[in-house]
Scaffold this active site. Structure first.
Site, PDB file in Angstrom:
ATOM      1  N   SER A  63       0.844  -1.193   0.000  1.00 35.08           N
ATOM      2  CA  SER A  63       0.000   0.000   0.000  1.00 35.08           C
ATOM      3  C   SER A  63       0.879   1.243   0.000  1.00 35.08           C
ATOM      4  O   SER A  63       1.634   1.496   0.945  1.00 35.08           O
ATOM      5  CB  SER A  63      -0.908   0.007   1.235  1.00 35.08           C
ATOM      6  OG  SER A  63      -1.461   1.304   1.379  1.00 35.08           O
ATOM      7  N   HIS A 117      -1.221  -1.258  -4.323  1.00 35.98           N
ATOM      8  CA  HIS A 117      -2.474  -0.848  -3.683  1.00 35.98           C
ATOM      9  C   HIS A 117      -2.483   0.667  -3.486  1.00 35.98           C
ATOM     10  O   HIS A 117      -1.606   1.222  -2.833  1.00 35.98           O
ATOM     11  CB  HIS A 117      -2.583  -1.571  -2.337  1.00 35.98           C
ATOM     12  CG  HIS A 117      -3.880  -1.380  -1.627  1.00 35.98           C
ATOM     13  ND1 HIS A 117      -4.987  -2.182  -1.855  1.00 35.98           N
ATOM     14  CD2 HIS A 117      -4.260  -0.488  -0.684  1.00 35.98           C
ATOM     15  CE1 HIS A 117      -5.971  -1.797  -1.067  1.00 35.98           C
ATOM     16  NE2 HIS A 117      -5.570  -0.751  -0.349  1.00 35.98           N
ATOM     17  N   ASP A 164      -4.643   3.825  -2.102  1.00 35.52           N
ATOM     18  CA  ASP A 164      -5.755   4.198  -1.229  1.00 35.52           C
ATOM     19  C   ASP A 164      -6.239   5.599  -1.537  1.00 35.52           C
ATOM     20  O   ASP A 164      -5.498   6.572  -1.373  1.00 35.52           O
ATOM     21  CB  ASP A 164      -5.299   4.121   0.231  1.00 35.52           C
ATOM     22  CG  ASP A 164      -5.072   2.691   0.676  1.00 35.52           C
ATOM     23  OD1 ASP A 164      -6.051   1.921   0.684  1.00 35.52           O
ATOM     24  OD2 ASP A 164      -3.915   2.343   0.985  1.00 35.52           O
ATOM     25  N   MET A 171      -8.960   8.387  -0.472  1.00 33.54           N
ATOM     26  CA  MET A 171      -9.859   8.755   0.632  1.00 33.54           C
ATOM     27  C   MET A 171     -10.371  10.179   0.427  1.00 33.54           C
ATOM     28  O   MET A 171      -9.597  11.053   0.032  1.00 33.54           O
ATOM     29  CB  MET A 171      -9.101   8.703   1.963  1.00 33.54           C
ATOM     30  CG  MET A 171      -8.421   7.369   2.233  1.00 33.54           C
ATOM     31  SD  MET A 171      -7.553   7.430   3.800  1.00 33.54           S
ATOM     32  CE  MET A 171      -6.705   5.855   3.778  1.00 33.54           C
ATOM     33  N   HIS A 212      -8.143   1.312  -4.317  1.00 36.48           N
ATOM     34  CA  HIS A 212      -9.093   1.094  -3.228  1.00 36.48           C
ATOM     35  C   HIS A 212      -9.803   2.412  -2.920  1.00 36.48           C
ATOM     36  O   HIS A 212      -9.233   3.299  -2.290  1.00 36.48           O
ATOM     37  CB  HIS A 212      -8.307   0.566  -1.999  1.00 36.48           C
ATOM     38  CG  HIS A 212      -9.143   0.347  -0.781  1.00 36.48           C
ATOM     39  ND1 HIS A 212      -8.595   0.172   0.473  1.00 36.48           N
ATOM     40  CD2 HIS A 212     -10.494   0.260  -0.610  1.00 36.48           C
ATOM     41  CE1 HIS A 212      -9.557  -0.004   1.352  1.00 36.48           C
ATOM     42  NE2 HIS A 212     -10.717   0.051   0.731  1.00 36.48           N
ATOM     43  N   MET A 256     -12.067   4.656  -1.012  1.00 35.58           N
ATOM     44  CA  MET A 256     -12.778   4.888   0.252  1.00 35.58           C
ATOM     45  C   MET A 256     -13.438   6.250   0.127  1.00 35.58           C
ATOM     46  O   MET A 256     -13.031   7.233   0.765  1.00 35.58           O
ATOM     47  CB  MET A 256     -11.785   4.832   1.424  1.00 35.58           C
ATOM     48  CG  MET A 256     -11.347   3.409   1.749  1.00 35.58           C
ATOM     49  SD  MET A 256      -9.829   3.358   2.718  1.00 35.58           S
ATOM     50  CE  MET A 256      -8.615   3.513   1.424  1.00 35.58           C
ATOM     51  N   MET A 291     -11.877  -6.021   5.016  1.00 32.52           N
ATOM     52  CA  MET A 291     -11.018  -5.096   5.774  1.00 32.52           C
ATOM     53  C   MET A 291     -10.690  -5.685   7.146  1.00 32.52           C
ATOM     54  O   MET A 291     -11.578  -6.149   7.860  1.00 32.52           O
ATOM     55  CB  MET A 291     -11.704  -3.743   5.965  1.00 32.52           C
ATOM     56  CG  MET A 291     -11.857  -2.883   4.708  1.00 32.52           C
ATOM     57  SD  MET A 291     -10.326  -2.394   3.916  1.00 32.52           S
ATOM     58  CE  MET A 291      -9.523  -1.413   5.191  1.00 32.52           C
ATOM     59  N   PHE A 300      -6.922   4.863   7.913  1.00 32.69           N
ATOM     60  CA  PHE A 300      -5.543   5.157   8.317  1.00 32.69           C
ATOM     61  C   PHE A 300      -4.658   3.916   8.218  1.00 32.69           C
ATOM     62  O   PHE A 300      -5.140   2.799   8.439  1.00 32.69           O
ATOM     63  CB  PHE A 300      -5.517   5.669   9.766  1.00 32.69           C
ATOM     64  CG  PHE A 300      -6.293   6.940   9.938  1.00 32.69           C
ATOM     65  CD1 PHE A 300      -5.705   8.177   9.702  1.00 32.69           C
ATOM     66  CD2 PHE A 300      -7.639   6.900  10.297  1.00 32.69           C
ATOM     67  CE1 PHE A 300      -6.438   9.350   9.824  1.00 32.69           C
ATOM     68  CE2 PHE A 300      -8.381   8.070  10.423  1.00 32.69           C
ATOM     69  CZ  PHE A 300      -7.774   9.299  10.192  1.00 32.69           C
ATOM     70  N   GLY A 301      -3.384   4.149   7.909  1.00 35.29           N
ATOM     71  CA  GLY A 301      -2.408   3.073   7.961  1.00 35.29           C
ATOM     72  C   GLY A 301      -1.933   2.888   9.395  1.00 35.29           C
ATOM     73  O   GLY A 301      -2.263   3.690  10.280  1.00 35.29           O
ATOM     74  N   ASP A 344      -6.741  -6.235   4.208  1.00 33.79           N
ATOM     75  CA  ASP A 344      -6.103  -4.917   4.187  1.00 33.79           C
ATOM     76  C   ASP A 344      -6.188  -4.321   5.585  1.00 33.79           C
ATOM     77  O   ASP A 344      -7.293  -4.093   6.103  1.00 33.79           O
ATOM     78  CB  ASP A 344      -6.842  -4.028   3.169  1.00 33.79           C
ATOM     79  CG  ASP A 344      -6.254  -2.632   3.050  1.00 33.79           C
ATOM     80  OD1 ASP A 344      -5.168  -2.379   3.617  1.00 33.79           O
ATOM     81  OD2 ASP A 344      -6.899  -1.795   2.380  1.00 33.79           O
TER      82      ASP A 344
HETATM   83  C1  DX5 Z   1      -6.456   1.764   5.437  1.00 35.25           C
HETATM   84  C2  DX5 Z   1      -5.985   1.430   4.056  1.00 35.25           C
HETATM   85  C3  DX5 Z   1      -4.837   0.503   3.989  1.00 35.25           C
HETATM   86  C4  DX5 Z   1      -3.588   0.977   4.697  1.00 35.25           C
HETATM   87  C5  DX5 Z   1      -2.997  -0.244   5.322  1.00 35.25           C
HETATM   88  O1  DX5 Z   1      -7.699   2.332   5.385  1.00 35.25           O
HETATM   89  O2  DX5 Z   1      -7.031   0.854   3.304  1.00 35.25           O
HETATM   90  O3  DX5 Z   1      -4.551   0.102   2.673  1.00 35.25           O
HETATM   91  O4  DX5 Z   1      -2.641   1.574   3.865  1.00 35.25           O
HETATM   92  O5  DX5 Z   1      -1.919   0.138   6.095  1.00 35.25           O
HETATM   93  P1  DX5 Z   1      -1.168  -0.846   7.085  1.00 35.25           P
HETATM   94  O6  DX5 Z   1      -0.670  -2.014   6.282  1.00 35.25           O
HETATM   95  O7  DX5 Z   1      -0.080   0.010   7.648  1.00 35.25           O
HETATM   96  O8  DX5 Z   1      -2.167  -1.295   8.123  1.00 35.25           O
HETATM   97 ZN    ZN Z   2      -6.487   0.041   1.354  1.00 31.54          ZN
END
Ligand code: DX5
Ligand code: ZN
Length: 215
Positions: A8, A33, A35, A37, A66, A68, A137, A143-144, A171
């Protein structure tokens, strides 16, 4: 099932995206991947189509976008044009699910549906014929760097039992340990942000995740 690792880019160094993508290619990443948002569907804002289009120019690995965002239907064309190979959107979004899937497929892209931790997995069952992948999910999206929710594993087990050949993606919170748990439950596509990009050697980490997932 083929094991696929999908770094990601949310956890990558945005000042050096080309170098970060090269690390993914070197490590044998199967997907990238991305993201997206909107600050509405989730309480965070990330990147949009122009940044993805720029990344596409310097990377050969297929892109999984992805979304969101609250109304993905409105933005499908934009992300297809930017270079998405797979578009993943949330069943909890406001868009009509069937219409959005059809729009993705008509544009020549693959379609995937995502479910948040609190959404039952059987909500995707009516659409399975048209989907290339389902994303379960393993954290609340937005958030990561969050912790893996093991409580989501029964959903993966149920989906794998129903669909032996479907790509099932996880994910959120995937690392060298949790990849084994999700793999044992039946997932075969693993998104990893922090685990890959916060490691000293992202390319090697991709290989380690792949190895651990198949154990
Ligand atoms: C969160 C994202 C993920 C995120 C995962 O909403 O969809 O793709 O980047 O990050 P990690 O692997 O750090 O949990
Ligand atoms: Zn994601």
């Amino acid at each position: 099932m083929e094991i696929k690792i999908s770094p990601s880019m949310l956890a990558s160094d945005y000042a050096n995206l080309q170098t970060e993508l090269e690390k993914c290619e070197k490590g044998g990443a199967d997907l990238i991947h991305l993201d997206v948002m909107d600050g509405h569907f989730v309480p965070n804002i990330s990147i949009g189509a122009p940044v993805i289009a720029a990344m596409k120019r310097v990377c050969c690995v297929p892109f999984d976008v992805h979304l969101m965002i609250s109304d993905p239907y409105l933005y499908i064309d934009e992300f297809v044009k930017a270079g998405a190979d797979i578009i993943t959107f949330h069943i909890e979004s406001e868009s009509d699910t069937d219409k959005t899937i059809d729009k993705i497929l008509d544009a020549g892209c693959k379609a995937a549906l995502a479910v948040k931790p609190g959404t039952p997995v059987d909500t995707v069952y009516p659409y399975l014929d048209k989907l290339s992948m389902v994303l379960v999910m393993t954290v609340e999206p937005g958030f990561g760097g969050q912790s893996f929710m093991e409580s989501t594993m029964p959903k993966i087990q149920a989906l794998r039992e129903k669909c032996p050949d479907l790509d099932i993606q996880v994910d959120g919170g995937i690392n060298t340990d949790t990849v084994k748990i999700a793999g044992a439950a039946g997932a075969n596509v693993f998104v990893a942000g922090s685990a890959v990009f916060k490691s000293d050697n992202p390319a090697q980490m991709i290989q380690t995740l792949k190895l651990n997932a198949s154990r």
